[in-house]
Design a protein around this motif. Structure first.
Motif, PDB file in Angstrom:
ATOM      1  N   TYR A  74       0.851  -1.199   0.000  1.00 43.99           N
ATOM      2  CA  TYR A  74       0.000   0.000   0.000  1.00 43.99           C
ATOM      3  C   TYR A  74       0.881   1.241   0.000  1.00 43.99           C
ATOM      4  O   TYR A  74       1.769   1.380   0.844  1.00 43.99           O
ATOM      5  CB  TYR A  74      -0.903   0.008   1.240  1.00 43.99           C
ATOM      6  CG  TYR A  74      -1.750   1.257   1.349  1.00 43.99           C
ATOM      7  CD1 TYR A  74      -2.958   1.362   0.670  1.00 43.99           C
ATOM      8  CD2 TYR A  74      -1.327   2.335   2.132  1.00 43.99           C
ATOM      9  CE1 TYR A  74      -3.732   2.521   0.766  1.00 43.99           C
ATOM     10  CE2 TYR A  74      -2.086   3.488   2.231  1.00 43.99           C
ATOM     11  CZ  TYR A  74      -3.295   3.568   1.539  1.00 43.99           C
ATOM     12  OH  TYR A  74      -4.053   4.721   1.630  1.00 43.99           O
ATOM     13  N   PRO A 124       0.316   5.449  -0.124  1.00 44.16           N
ATOM     14  CA  PRO A 124      -0.740   6.478  -0.083  1.00 44.16           C
ATOM     15  C   PRO A 124      -0.478   7.607  -1.075  1.00 44.16           C
ATOM     16  O   PRO A 124       0.611   7.746  -1.634  1.00 44.16           O
ATOM     17  CB  PRO A 124      -0.641   6.980   1.364  1.00 44.16           C
ATOM     18  CG  PRO A 124       0.808   6.804   1.712  1.00 44.16           C
ATOM     19  CD  PRO A 124       1.240   5.545   1.015  1.00 44.16           C
ATOM     20  N   THR A 125      -1.498   8.436  -1.249  1.00 41.12           N
ATOM     21  CA  THR A 125      -1.360   9.625  -2.098  1.00 41.12           C
ATOM     22  C   THR A 125      -1.062  10.875  -1.288  1.00 41.12           C
ATOM     23  O   THR A 125      -0.826  11.931  -1.868  1.00 41.12           O
ATOM     24  CB  THR A 125      -2.648   9.858  -2.912  1.00 41.12           C
ATOM     25  OG1 THR A 125      -3.731  10.112  -2.007  1.00 41.12           O
ATOM     26  CG2 THR A 125      -2.968   8.646  -3.773  1.00 41.12           C
ATOM     27  N   ASP A 129     -12.714   4.947  -9.543  1.00 44.92           N
ATOM     28  CA  ASP A 129     -11.982   4.070  -8.622  1.00 44.92           C
ATOM     29  C   ASP A 129     -11.517   2.821  -9.373  1.00 44.92           C
ATOM     30  O   ASP A 129     -11.891   1.692  -9.048  1.00 44.92           O
ATOM     31  CB  ASP A 129     -12.888   3.699  -7.453  1.00 44.92           C
ATOM     32  CG  ASP A 129     -12.107   3.065  -6.305  1.00 44.92           C
ATOM     33  OD1 ASP A 129     -10.867   3.170  -6.320  1.00 44.92           O
ATOM     34  OD2 ASP A 129     -12.735   2.470  -5.409  1.00 44.92           O
ATOM     35  N   ASP A 167      -8.028   1.009 -11.652  1.00 39.53           N
ATOM     36  CA  ASP A 167      -6.658   1.077 -12.147  1.00 39.53           C
ATOM     37  C   ASP A 167      -6.704   1.509 -13.613  1.00 39.53           C
ATOM     38  O   ASP A 167      -7.627   1.146 -14.351  1.00 39.53           O
ATOM     39  CB  ASP A 167      -5.975  -0.288 -12.059  1.00 39.53           C
ATOM     40  CG  ASP A 167      -5.727  -0.733 -10.627  1.00 39.53           C
ATOM     41  OD1 ASP A 167      -5.967   0.067  -9.700  1.00 39.53           O
ATOM     42  OD2 ASP A 167      -5.295  -1.880 -10.439  1.00 39.53           O
ATOM     43  N   ALA A 206      -5.736   2.490  -8.442  1.00 39.49           N
ATOM     44  CA  ALA A 206      -7.021   3.170  -8.283  1.00 39.49           C
ATOM     45  C   ALA A 206      -6.951   4.315  -7.285  1.00 39.49           C
ATOM     46  O   ALA A 206      -7.571   5.367  -7.486  1.00 39.49           O
ATOM     47  CB  ALA A 206      -8.091   2.161  -7.858  1.00 39.49           C
ATOM     48  N   ARG A 207      -6.191   4.142  -6.194  1.00 35.20           N
ATOM     49  CA  ARG A 207      -6.157   5.207  -5.179  1.00 35.20           C
ATOM     50  C   ARG A 207      -5.543   6.478  -5.746  1.00 35.20           C
ATOM     51  O   ARG A 207      -5.816   7.572  -5.244  1.00 35.20           O
ATOM     52  CB  ARG A 207      -5.417   4.732  -3.927  1.00 35.20           C
ATOM     53  CG  ARG A 207      -3.925   4.632  -4.031  1.00 35.20           C
ATOM     54  CD  ARG A 207      -3.312   4.181  -2.725  1.00 35.20           C
ATOM     55  NE  ARG A 207      -3.782   2.851  -2.347  1.00 35.20           N
ATOM     56  CZ  ARG A 207      -3.147   1.726  -2.686  1.00 35.20           C
ATOM     57  NH1 ARG A 207      -2.054   1.769  -3.424  1.00 35.20           N
ATOM     58  NH2 ARG A 207      -3.609   0.565  -2.313  1.00 35.20           N
ATOM     59  N   HIS A 208      -4.703   6.350  -6.769  1.00 40.45           N
ATOM     60  CA  HIS A 208      -4.152   7.533  -7.415  1.00 40.45           C
ATOM     61  C   HIS A 208      -5.065   8.045  -8.531  1.00 40.45           C
ATOM     62  O   HIS A 208      -5.203   9.255  -8.716  1.00 40.45           O
ATOM     63  CB  HIS A 208      -2.767   7.218  -7.991  1.00 40.45           C
ATOM     64  CG  HIS A 208      -1.694   7.124  -6.959  1.00 40.45           C
ATOM     65  ND1 HIS A 208      -1.506   6.015  -6.177  1.00 40.45           N
ATOM     66  CD2 HIS A 208      -0.744   8.016  -6.579  1.00 40.45           C
ATOM     67  CE1 HIS A 208      -0.487   6.225  -5.353  1.00 40.45           C
ATOM     68  NE2 HIS A 208      -0.012   7.437  -5.569  1.00 40.45           N
ATOM     69  N   SER A 209      -5.676   7.132  -9.263  1.00 42.84           N
ATOM     70  CA  SER A 209      -6.521   7.573 -10.377  1.00 42.84           C
ATOM     71  C   SER A 209      -7.756   8.327  -9.882  1.00 42.84           C
ATOM     72  O   SER A 209      -8.258   9.219 -10.561  1.00 42.84           O
ATOM     73  CB  SER A 209      -6.933   6.383 -11.244  1.00 42.84           C
ATOM     74  OG  SER A 209      -7.753   5.485 -10.527  1.00 42.84           O
ATOM     75  N   ARG A 210      -8.259   7.995  -8.690  1.00 41.80           N
ATOM     76  CA  ARG A 210      -9.442   8.684  -8.159  1.00 41.80           C
ATOM     77  C   ARG A 210      -9.090   9.946  -7.382  1.00 41.80           C
ATOM     78  O   ARG A 210      -9.978  10.715  -7.015  1.00 41.80           O
ATOM     79  CB  ARG A 210     -10.242   7.739  -7.270  1.00 41.80           C
ATOM     80  CG  ARG A 210      -9.553   7.362  -5.967  1.00 41.80           C
ATOM     81  CD  ARG A 210     -10.459   6.565  -5.040  1.00 41.80           C
ATOM     82  NE  ARG A 210      -9.760   6.121  -3.836  1.00 41.80           N
ATOM     83  CZ  ARG A 210      -9.355   4.886  -3.620  1.00 41.80           C
ATOM     84  NH1 ARG A 210      -9.557   3.958  -4.551  1.00 41.80           N
ATOM     85  NH2 ARG A 210      -8.721   4.551  -2.509  1.00 41.80           N
ATOM     86  N   ASP A 211      -7.818  10.174  -7.128  1.00 41.10           N
ATOM     87  CA  ASP A 211      -7.400  11.340  -6.350  1.00 41.10           C
ATOM     88  C   ASP A 211      -7.575  12.608  -7.189  1.00 41.10           C
ATOM     89  O   ASP A 211      -7.153  12.663  -8.342  1.00 41.10           O
ATOM     90  CB  ASP A 211      -5.926  11.187  -5.934  1.00 41.10           C
ATOM     91  CG  ASP A 211      -5.522  12.206  -4.895  1.00 41.10           C
ATOM     92  OD1 ASP A 211      -5.390  13.396  -5.249  1.00 41.10           O
ATOM     93  OD2 ASP A 211      -5.334  11.830  -3.734  1.00 41.10           O
ATOM     94  N   THR A 252      -4.600  14.170  -9.074  1.00 39.36           N
ATOM     95  CA  THR A 252      -3.984  13.486 -10.215  1.00 39.36           C
ATOM     96  C   THR A 252      -4.496  14.133 -11.493  1.00 39.36           C
ATOM     97  O   THR A 252      -5.705  14.117 -11.772  1.00 39.36           O
ATOM     98  CB  THR A 252      -4.318  11.990 -10.193  1.00 39.36           C
ATOM     99  OG1 THR A 252      -3.772  11.402  -9.014  1.00 39.36           O
ATOM    100  CG2 THR A 252      -3.728  11.296 -11.413  1.00 39.36           C
TER     101      THR A 252
END
Length: 368
Positions: free
Chosen positions: A44, A46-47, A298, A300, A319-324, A327
């Motif tokens: 994991y 984080p962003t 949400d 990849d 996904a956690r970066h693409s939905r931020d 980004t």
């Protein structure tokens, strides 16, 4: 008999502690960078905070450089003992000698190749990142074995005063305390003259930093558009950014991307070589492009560059970066249209990502 007053277990153990801390920090931060680039299901990243990768990779390179003078002093302090007889001896001595041989060889390899990588100079014929990662495990394993074998000696040496075992018969050379101070100053100086590529306010004194912080639009580059072979395709009138979600596809011209709502964020770009720079990036939030093809933000996504196929011409964004919402598919840098060497007509910029994964000259985004 005249002997050196500078060598001895008291010096070796103390320098070894500092070297061990540097190696452990370098190893752990290197693992972070590796798993960001080669993600595993259990890993994991984080962003937030957006500068986190800048910190970890800056520490990786800084501790690696600081370890060089420490390794030299440690080897110097034990040099005569390396040739003591018996060369082999019993099983414990074989294990000790073997771990030292592997440790020294692997550390010399890691520090020398890592140093030339910061300058983008590759005089060797192998792929740096794969070899560096594999040898890191060898070096760390040899270090653990070496500490395990020598732990009683280390504990005893750390408990003794520095000058307690100085030979009385005609000792020469500086004191051991002077050697330790010199080793610390050398490690500090090596760090100071290079760490400015990560710490902006030290750039004026970091005269040996491979990256000065200067470049097109105030941000350094590693790979130019000419080197990537995209000068013509990036400027072609028929250029389109294609976004794909299964059977749904949309192609955006540069003008269409510019007509979408624009967002500006101040984000660092941080490269594996240790350099980083803050900049203002303006563009379309990636999530908006994902929604435009009917996909869940949400998800990849795969980023594909105009570059010919290569190690980093395609990257996967978790996904956690693409939905931020920080980004971006960036169109501008520091208020100006992206310079072609920074990825014109558009590029990815996401928080806490290595620069090598911030894909430039985007041609296609695929929802996975």
């Amino acid at each position: 008999m005249i002997t050196s007053a500078s060598r001895g277990t008291a010096v070796t153990a103390r320098v070894g502690v500092a070297l061990g801390v540097a190696i452990a920090t370098c190893f752990l931060t290197g693992l972070i960078s590796h798993f960001i680039q080669h993600p595993q299901p259990w890993f994991y990243w984080p962003t937030r905070p957006v500068w986190l990768y800048r910190l970890t990779q800056g520490l990786h390179v800084a501790t690696g450089i600081a370890a060089i003078p420490l390794l030299i002093v440690k080897l110097w302090s034990v040099w005569p003992k390396l040739f003591e007889r018996p060369i082999i001896g019993g099983p414990v001595r074989v294990l000790e000698r073997g771990s030292i041989l592997v440790l020294v060889a692997s550390m010399v390899f890691q520090l020398s190749t890592g140093l030339v990588n910061t300058a983008h100079w590759y005089p060797f014929g192998f792929f740096f990142t794969t070899s560096h990662y594999a040898m890191a495990w060898v070096a760390f394993g040899a270090l653990v074995v070496h500490i395990g074998v020598k732990l009683p000696v280390i504990r005893q040496a750390l408990g003794e005063p520095l000058e307690s075992d100085v030979p009385s018969g005609g000792a020469i050379g500086p004191s051991r305390r002077t050697v330790l101070v010199g080793a610390g100053l050398a490690a500090g100086l090596a760090t100071l003259v290079t760490v400015g590529q990560t710490v902006p306010w030290l750039r004026r004194v970091s005269v040996l930093a491979p990256r000065s912080g200067e470049g097109p639009q105030g941000v350094p580059i590693n790979r130019s558009a000419f080197a990537a072979g995209v000068l013509a395709s990036a400027r072609a009138p028929e250029y389109r950014l294609t976004v794909v979600n299964g059977s749904t596809t949309r192609a955006f011209t540069v003008a269409e991307l510019q007509a979408m709502p624009q967002t500006t964020h101040r984000l660092p770009i941080s490269c594996v070589e240790g350099w980083s720079a803050n900049a203002e990036w303006t563009g379309v939030i990636l999530g908006e492009l994902i929604r435009a093809v009917g996909a869940d933000p949400d998800s990849d996504v795969r980023m594909i560059s105009l570059e010919p196929p290569g190690p980093y011409s395609r990257t996967t964004l978790p996904a956690r970066h693409s939905r931020d919402d920080q980004t971006l598919i960036a169109l501008k840098l520091n208020g100006e249209v992206l310079d072609i060497d920074h990825g014109y007509p558009c590029r990815l910029i996401a928080p806490t990502r290595p620069g090598v994964l911030q894909t430039k000259w985007l041609s296609r985004i695929e929802v996975l």
